[in-house]
Each structure stands twice: as C-alpha cells, then as structure tokens.
Design a protein around this motif. Structure first.
Motif, PDB file in Angstrom:
ATOM      1  N   GLN A 148       0.831  -1.203   0.000  1.00  0.00           N
ATOM      2  CA  GLN A 148       0.000   0.000   0.000  1.00  0.00           C
ATOM      3  C   GLN A 148       0.868   1.257   0.000  1.00  0.00           C
ATOM      4  O   GLN A 148       0.555   2.241  -0.676  1.00  0.00           O
ATOM      5  CB  GLN A 148      -0.969   0.002   1.190  1.00  0.00           C
ATOM      6  CG  GLN A 148      -1.994   1.112   1.128  1.00  0.00           C
ATOM      7  CD  GLN A 148      -2.844   1.063  -0.147  1.00  0.00           C
ATOM      8  OE1 GLN A 148      -3.376   0.024  -0.508  1.00  0.00           O
ATOM      9  NE2 GLN A 148      -2.943   2.194  -0.835  1.00  0.00           N
ATOM     10  N   ALA A 149       1.978   1.224   0.735  1.00  0.00           N
ATOM     11  CA  ALA A 149       2.891   2.375   0.753  1.00  0.00           C
ATOM     12  C   ALA A 149       3.458   2.624  -0.650  1.00  0.00           C
ATOM     13  O   ALA A 149       3.615   3.781  -1.066  1.00  0.00           O
ATOM     14  CB  ALA A 149       4.018   2.146   1.755  1.00  0.00           C
ATOM     15  N   CYS A 150       3.747   1.568  -1.369  1.00  0.00           N
ATOM     16  CA  CYS A 150       4.241   1.716  -2.751  1.00  0.00           C
ATOM     17  C   CYS A 150       3.175   2.373  -3.624  1.00  0.00           C
ATOM     18  O   CYS A 150       3.466   3.284  -4.405  1.00  0.00           O
ATOM     19  CB  CYS A 150       4.624   0.357  -3.328  1.00  0.00           C
ATOM     20  SG  CYS A 150       6.059  -0.408  -2.558  1.00  0.00           S
ATOM     21  N   LEU A 151       1.948   1.882  -3.504  1.00  0.00           N
ATOM     22  CA  LEU A 151       0.843   2.443  -4.294  1.00  0.00           C
ATOM     23  C   LEU A 151       0.614   3.910  -3.947  1.00  0.00           C
ATOM     24  O   LEU A 151       0.406   4.747  -4.838  1.00  0.00           O
ATOM     25  CB  LEU A 151      -0.438   1.634  -4.071  1.00  0.00           C
ATOM     26  CG  LEU A 151      -0.459   0.232  -4.666  1.00  0.00           C
ATOM     27  CD1 LEU A 151      -1.661  -0.545  -4.156  1.00  0.00           C
ATOM     28  CD2 LEU A 151      -0.461   0.282  -6.181  1.00  0.00           C
ATOM     29  N   ASP A 152       0.688   4.221  -2.649  1.00  0.00           N
ATOM     30  CA  ASP A 152       0.501   5.608  -2.211  1.00  0.00           C
ATOM     31  C   ASP A 152       1.598   6.507  -2.792  1.00  0.00           C
ATOM     32  O   ASP A 152       1.319   7.612  -3.258  1.00  0.00           O
ATOM     33  CB  ASP A 152       0.504   5.703  -0.685  1.00  0.00           C
ATOM     34  CG  ASP A 152      -0.722   5.050  -0.057  1.00  0.00           C
ATOM     35  OD1 ASP A 152      -1.710   4.798  -0.789  1.00  0.00           O
ATOM     36  OD2 ASP A 152      -0.683   4.776   1.165  1.00  0.00           O
ATOM     37  N   MET A 174       3.409   6.063  -5.522  1.00  0.00           N
ATOM     38  CA  MET A 174       3.233   6.235  -6.976  1.00  0.00           C
ATOM     39  C   MET A 174       2.047   7.134  -7.292  1.00  0.00           C
ATOM     40  O   MET A 174       2.071   7.868  -8.285  1.00  0.00           O
ATOM     41  CB  MET A 174       3.091   4.865  -7.663  1.00  0.00           C
ATOM     42  CG  MET A 174       4.379   4.066  -7.639  1.00  0.00           C
ATOM     43  SD  MET A 174       4.326   2.511  -8.571  1.00  0.00           S
ATOM     44  CE  MET A 174       3.126   1.583  -7.679  1.00  0.00           C
ATOM     45  N   ALA A 175       1.026   7.110  -6.455  1.00  0.00           N
ATOM     46  CA  ALA A 175      -0.130   7.970  -6.678  1.00  0.00           C
ATOM     47  C   ALA A 175       0.218   9.428  -6.345  1.00  0.00           C
ATOM     48  O   ALA A 175      -0.203  10.347  -7.054  1.00  0.00           O
ATOM     49  CB  ALA A 175      -1.308   7.509  -5.825  1.00  0.00           C
ATOM     50  N   GLU A 176       1.014   9.605  -5.302  1.00  0.00           N
ATOM     51  CA  GLU A 176       1.358  10.966  -4.877  1.00  0.00           C
ATOM     52  C   GLU A 176       2.446  11.591  -5.757  1.00  0.00           C
ATOM     53  O   GLU A 176       2.439  12.794  -6.001  1.00  0.00           O
ATOM     54  CB  GLU A 176       1.831  10.945  -3.419  1.00  0.00           C
ATOM     55  CG  GLU A 176       1.974  12.331  -2.825  1.00  0.00           C
ATOM     56  CD  GLU A 176       2.256  12.292  -1.332  1.00  0.00           C
ATOM     57  OE1 GLU A 176       2.793  13.281  -0.824  1.00  0.00           O
ATOM     58  OE2 GLU A 176       1.921  11.274  -0.666  1.00  0.00           O
ATOM     59  N   PHE A 177       3.361  10.759  -6.246  1.00  0.00           N
ATOM     60  CA  PHE A 177       4.471  11.274  -7.048  1.00  0.00           C
ATOM     61  C   PHE A 177       4.563  10.522  -8.381  1.00  0.00           C
ATOM     62  O   PHE A 177       5.536   9.807  -8.638  1.00  0.00           O
ATOM     63  CB  PHE A 177       5.796  11.123  -6.285  1.00  0.00           C
ATOM     64  CG  PHE A 177       5.788  11.716  -4.915  1.00  0.00           C
ATOM     65  CD1 PHE A 177       5.860  13.096  -4.736  1.00  0.00           C
ATOM     66  CD2 PHE A 177       5.697  10.904  -3.790  1.00  0.00           C
ATOM     67  CE1 PHE A 177       5.855  13.646  -3.459  1.00  0.00           C
ATOM     68  CE2 PHE A 177       5.690  11.450  -2.513  1.00  0.00           C
ATOM     69  CZ  PHE A 177       5.767  12.831  -2.346  1.00  0.00           C
ATOM     70  N   PRO A 178       3.569  10.634  -9.235  1.00  0.00           N
ATOM     71  CA  PRO A 178       3.556   9.855 -10.476  1.00  0.00           C
ATOM     72  C   PRO A 178       4.709  10.176 -11.433  1.00  0.00           C
ATOM     73  O   PRO A 178       5.096   9.337 -12.241  1.00  0.00           O
ATOM     74  CB  PRO A 178       2.208  10.202 -11.108  1.00  0.00           C
ATOM     75  CG  PRO A 178       1.800  11.491 -10.491  1.00  0.00           C
ATOM     76  CD  PRO A 178       2.429  11.535  -9.135  1.00  0.00           C
ATOM     77  N   ASP A 179       5.285  11.350 -11.330  1.00  0.00           N
ATOM     78  CA  ASP A 179       6.365  11.728 -12.248  1.00  0.00           C
ATOM     79  C   ASP A 179       7.744  11.546 -11.623  1.00  0.00           C
ATOM     80  O   ASP A 179       8.750  11.933 -12.221  1.00  0.00           O
ATOM     81  CB  ASP A 179       6.176  13.200 -12.678  1.00  0.00           C
ATOM     82  CG  ASP A 179       4.882  13.413 -13.450  1.00  0.00           C
ATOM     83  OD1 ASP A 179       4.479  12.467 -14.164  1.00  0.00           O
ATOM     84  OD2 ASP A 179       4.281  14.497 -13.329  1.00  0.00           O
ATOM     85  N   SER A 180       7.796  10.957 -10.454  1.00  0.00           N
ATOM     86  CA  SER A 180       9.069  10.781  -9.758  1.00  0.00           C
ATOM     87  C   SER A 180       9.964   9.798 -10.505  1.00  0.00           C
ATOM     88  O   SER A 180       9.507   8.810 -11.081  1.00  0.00           O
ATOM     89  CB  SER A 180       8.827  10.274  -8.338  1.00  0.00           C
ATOM     90  OG  SER A 180      10.047   9.882  -7.739  1.00  0.00           O
ATOM     91  N   GLU A 181      11.262  10.084 -10.454  1.00  0.00           N
ATOM     92  CA  GLU A 181      12.239   9.183 -11.070  1.00  0.00           C
ATOM     93  C   GLU A 181      12.311   7.855 -10.313  1.00  0.00           C
ATOM     94  O   GLU A 181      12.857   6.874 -10.823  1.00  0.00           O
ATOM     95  CB  GLU A 181      13.618   9.845 -11.103  1.00  0.00           C
ATOM     96  CG  GLU A 181      14.162  10.136  -9.699  1.00  0.00           C
ATOM     97  CD  GLU A 181      15.459  10.920  -9.709  1.00  0.00           C
ATOM     98  OE1 GLU A 181      16.520  10.250  -9.647  1.00  0.00           O
ATOM     99  OE2 GLU A 181      15.382  12.146  -9.791  1.00  0.00           O
ATOM    100  N   PHE A 182      11.742   7.796  -9.128  1.00  0.00           N
ATOM    101  CA  PHE A 182      11.800   6.581  -8.312  1.00  0.00           C
ATOM    102  C   PHE A 182      10.592   5.653  -8.511  1.00  0.00           C
ATOM    103  O   PHE A 182      10.531   4.582  -7.916  1.00  0.00           O
ATOM    104  CB  PHE A 182      11.930   6.951  -6.825  1.00  0.00           C
ATOM    105  CG  PHE A 182      13.151   7.752  -6.526  1.00  0.00           C
ATOM    106  CD1 PHE A 182      14.403   7.170  -6.600  1.00  0.00           C
ATOM    107  CD2 PHE A 182      13.045   9.096  -6.191  1.00  0.00           C
ATOM    108  CE1 PHE A 182      15.540   7.908  -6.324  1.00  0.00           C
ATOM    109  CE2 PHE A 182      14.172   9.842  -5.917  1.00  0.00           C
ATOM    110  CZ  PHE A 182      15.431   9.254  -5.992  1.00  0.00           C
ATOM    111  N   GLU A 206       7.758   0.551  -8.095  1.00  0.00           N
ATOM    112  CA  GLU A 206       6.937  -0.484  -8.757  1.00  0.00           C
ATOM    113  C   GLU A 206       7.644  -1.840  -8.693  1.00  0.00           C
ATOM    114  O   GLU A 206       7.018  -2.875  -8.469  1.00  0.00           O
ATOM    115  CB  GLU A 206       6.648  -0.093 -10.208  1.00  0.00           C
ATOM    116  CG  GLU A 206       5.818  -1.101 -10.973  1.00  0.00           C
ATOM    117  CD  GLU A 206       4.424  -1.345 -10.394  1.00  0.00           C
ATOM    118  OE1 GLU A 206       3.894  -2.446 -10.624  1.00  0.00           O
ATOM    119  OE2 GLU A 206       3.856  -0.463  -9.720  1.00  0.00           O
ATOM    120  N   ALA A 207       8.963  -1.842  -8.862  1.00  0.00           N
ATOM    121  CA  ALA A 207       9.734  -3.088  -8.755  1.00  0.00           C
ATOM    122  C   ALA A 207       9.665  -3.638  -7.329  1.00  0.00           C
ATOM    123  O   ALA A 207       9.535  -4.859  -7.138  1.00  0.00           O
ATOM    124  CB  ALA A 207      11.178  -2.846  -9.170  1.00  0.00           C
TER     125      ALA A 207
END
Length: 184
Positions: free
Chosen positions: A2-6, A8-16, A21-22
């Motif tokens: 869930q932390a990963c999903l959060d 990616m949702a909060e920082f969709p353009d992040s280089e990380f 996702e991995a």
C-alpha cells in the motif's frame, strides 16, 4: 504494498516510480509464491506478466490447479488441466490416473470407446477397449462367421445377447446347440 501504491499515486512523475513499482512486484511475489489461492496467483500473473520470476508463480498456479483437480477426482477438471497445461512434465502419469477414473464410467458405444482410446493412448485398459470396439465392429458387419468365431472363443459373455440380436435382425432367429457348428 500500500505504501508503494501511495507513493506512486502521490508522485507519479518521480524518477523513483520504477524502483517503487519493482519493490511492489517483489512484495507481491513473496506473497504469491507461498499462496494456494488461485485467484491471487492469476492476479499476479496478469499484473506482473514481465516480472523476472513470473514462471515460478505460473508453475505454482499449475500445481494448485492440479492438486484441486486430483482431490476432486472430477474428470472435467482434470481434462481442463490437461488442456491448459499440455506440456505438463508428468502428463503420462496423470493420464493413466485419469483413465482409471474415467474407464468405469465410459458410455458403452463404439464412438465413446474410440474417443477414450484416442485420448488415452497406451492406457492400461487399451486391450479391453480394443476388444469392446471389435465387438461393435462385428455387430456392424454382422458377418455370421465372425460372430460364431467370437462366440467359440469367448463363450457366453456379456456381448452374447448383442451378437444374438444382431444375428436375429439380419438373418432371423437361430438356435445354437451345444456344438456351435450345428446351427439351425
């Protein structure tokens, strides 16, 4: 996860995002590789189809499905498994087990016997299946010599009434004496 999903949702353009996702894929993989939940395994395979260890989860799913089909002893489920996994390494053994389950329930028709023989080549029951098919062929041809030859070698068996009916339909009723060569 869930932390990963959060993240990616909060920082969709992040280089990380790719790294996160991995990490998420690794977390789901760890859950899936010990799971017996077919739905969870299917979801993982669909969602992470390019994951480096997806083959491990596909094998796990195959084993879960096989185990469920074997426990149920349901021929339809076993056949579905065979169709889904034609390259299963123990297919010959599995088909031998399936043949043992299915043979006692097989419909007594030439078509059903031939289908059984084709689906289970080299099955334990092949000799008996060939013999039963031979009886159907003898009845179809209704060659009196073939019928008498069969009766001479097999005596009164479960096919005798069928053979007798076939003769009666084609030639009329006959009476067999103790010496079968004397026919009236």
């Amino acid at each position: 996860e869930q932390a990963c999903l959060d993240f990616m949702a909060e920082f969709p353009d992040s280089e990380f995002c790719l790294d996160v996702e991995a990490l998420r894929a690794d977390i789901r993989y760890d859950q899936a590789r010990y799971s017996d939940d077919e739905a969870e395994l299917v979801r993982f395979i669909e969602e992470f189809s390019t994951y480096k260890y997806v083959k491990t989860i596909e094998d796990r799913l195959m084993n879960v499905r096989l185990s469920a089909a074997k426990q149920s002893r349901d021929i339809a489920l076993l056949r579905e498994f065979v169709e889904l996994y034609p390259n299963y390494s123990e297919m010959r053994t599995l088909k031998r087990e399936m043949a043992k389950l299915e043979y006692p329930t097989i419909e007594d028709t030439k078509e059903a016997l031939e289908a059984f023989r084709q689906y289970y080549p080299g099955a334990e029951q092949e000799g008996e299946v060939k013999s039963r098919i031979r009886v159907f062929n003898i009845i179809e041809q209704c060659d009196i010599r073939e019928i008498f030859s069969y009766i001479l070698s097999n005596g009164y068996d479960r096919n005798y009434p069928r053979l007798h009916r076939a003769i009666a339909e084609k030639f009329g009723y006959i009476i067999l004496t103790e010496d079968i060569r004397e026919v009236s």
